[in-house]
Enzyme design. Sequence first.
Site, PDB file in Angstrom:
ATOM      1  CB  SER B 185      -0.926   0.007   1.213  1.00 13.39           C
ATOM      2  OG  SER B 185      -0.170  -0.068   2.398  1.00 13.39           O
ATOM      3  CG  HIS B 213      -3.821  -1.554  -1.778  1.00 15.31           C
ATOM      4  ND1 HIS B 213      -4.253  -0.255  -1.835  1.00 15.31           N
ATOM      5  CD2 HIS B 213      -3.586  -1.808  -0.460  1.00 15.31           C
ATOM      6  CE1 HIS B 213      -4.264   0.270  -0.618  1.00 15.31           C
ATOM      7  NE2 HIS B 213      -3.857  -0.657   0.236  1.00 15.31           N
ATOM      8  CE  LYS B 244      -7.006  -0.244   0.539  1.00 12.85           C
ATOM      9  NZ  LYS B 244      -7.818  -0.326   1.757  1.00 12.85           N
TER      10      LYS B 244
END
Lengths: 79, 392
Positions: B185, B213, B244
């Site tokens: 990240s 992610h 996300k």
Amino acid sequence: MGEEREVLGKIIQILKPMVPEDTEITPETDLATDLSIDSLKSMEILAQIEDTFDISIPINVLAEVRTVEDLATQIKKLI
Amino acid sequence: MNIFDKFDKLVQAGQKLEQEFGAFFQVVMDEILSSTEAVINGKKVILAGTNNYLGLSMDPECIEAACQATRQNGTGTTGSRMANGTFSGHVQLEKALSNFLGCSNTIVFTTGYGANLAVLSSLAGPGDIALLDADCHASIYDGCRMGGAEMFRFKHNNMEDLEKRLSRLQKRKTNILIIIEGLYSMLGDRACIREIVELKEKYGAYLLVDEAHSLGVLGENGRGLAEEAGVSDKVDFITGTFSKSLGATGGFCSSNHQQLEILRYASRPYIFTASPSPSNIASARKALEIITKRPDLRTRLWQNTNALYDRLSSLKLNLGPEPTPIIPVRFTDPHEALRVWKGLLAKGVYVNMVLPPATPDGSAFLRCSMSASHTPEQVSAIGDAFEALTAG
């Protein structure tokens, strides 16, 4: 007792090149506040200690480590 | 001495940060105009510091699904999955995620943080070994600590270090769980997953990949790094978040180990919390459908990513190791990072600022993240703002 001193001596040898040249390192030296060891440096130091003693140091035990002597005590338990 | 005295050092550090970097901590999004624009301090800005990789938080179909679920099932579940908090939507989403990832079992959790906490605190117990990449997210550290496994870190993406540790730890003859992330990240780089899989097989370890992610971002079908690297069948556990690419809130763990189901009885963070709200479940399900049927979103995300990475590279800025939708611009001096961050905001561009000790190497980052929803004009405007503030 002799073995403990030997462990302490080896740890101090590993720490010396990681801190400014004139820094005094004693068993009571606080790793974070006196030596300003950040997380990256601490990983490098732990890796060298692991190689020196052929051990694996779990990061769980580091919560109890404040001084050089605390570190030596934990290492001694793992040898 | 009172109960808050132990925070004295933290308070001092916080006050110093507030004095020096106060503007950053005072950012409030007054109005969200779209998935890439908001109003901050009365000024319209381009959002280049979110994790809204596919822009689905403002997708009309996702919003409609969330509204409909709220009307039908209410604003919250008011209970644990173990009690009254399992609605048909939770079960359907678990099936949809299993189908999407090609796994036999999935458990849905209330947040992504909660997913890692729940899974790791149960899987990696006393006597087990958790071997994690040093750059792993706090939720991974916290989950391992809570479970009581012995925790060891290996240097970030350093296979030599990982193998050295596996070789030593193998002698313990116990379960070793290696934990990595699909995309890290902070630096935005991929895990060296093929090499890690080889080592996992060689030393008989388990592998958990947090695709927080990378879900919706990597792989031909958006399944994440394991799909992109062609090693999905070698990964034991996949965790991830809905906050996300899926634009909602929630988390999951998927696996082909059917025993995963035991976590429903063993995992305290699963049992002792309210289940995800109907709106989150419904929008996450819709987002997953969209990811499946609209690969063009991923294409646009990568076009935007490559365009900004190339532009910032041409400015000789110190970037992350590879172009991915997380593009950190690195500064050795945190005050220089603050100057540029403030300048960007004044020019109508919001990015995240990440300060030590949260950064892996003691530097400060301006963390840009790209979205499929950014227009080419917005990407150019972000590049122009950086150029104006960092030239010379």
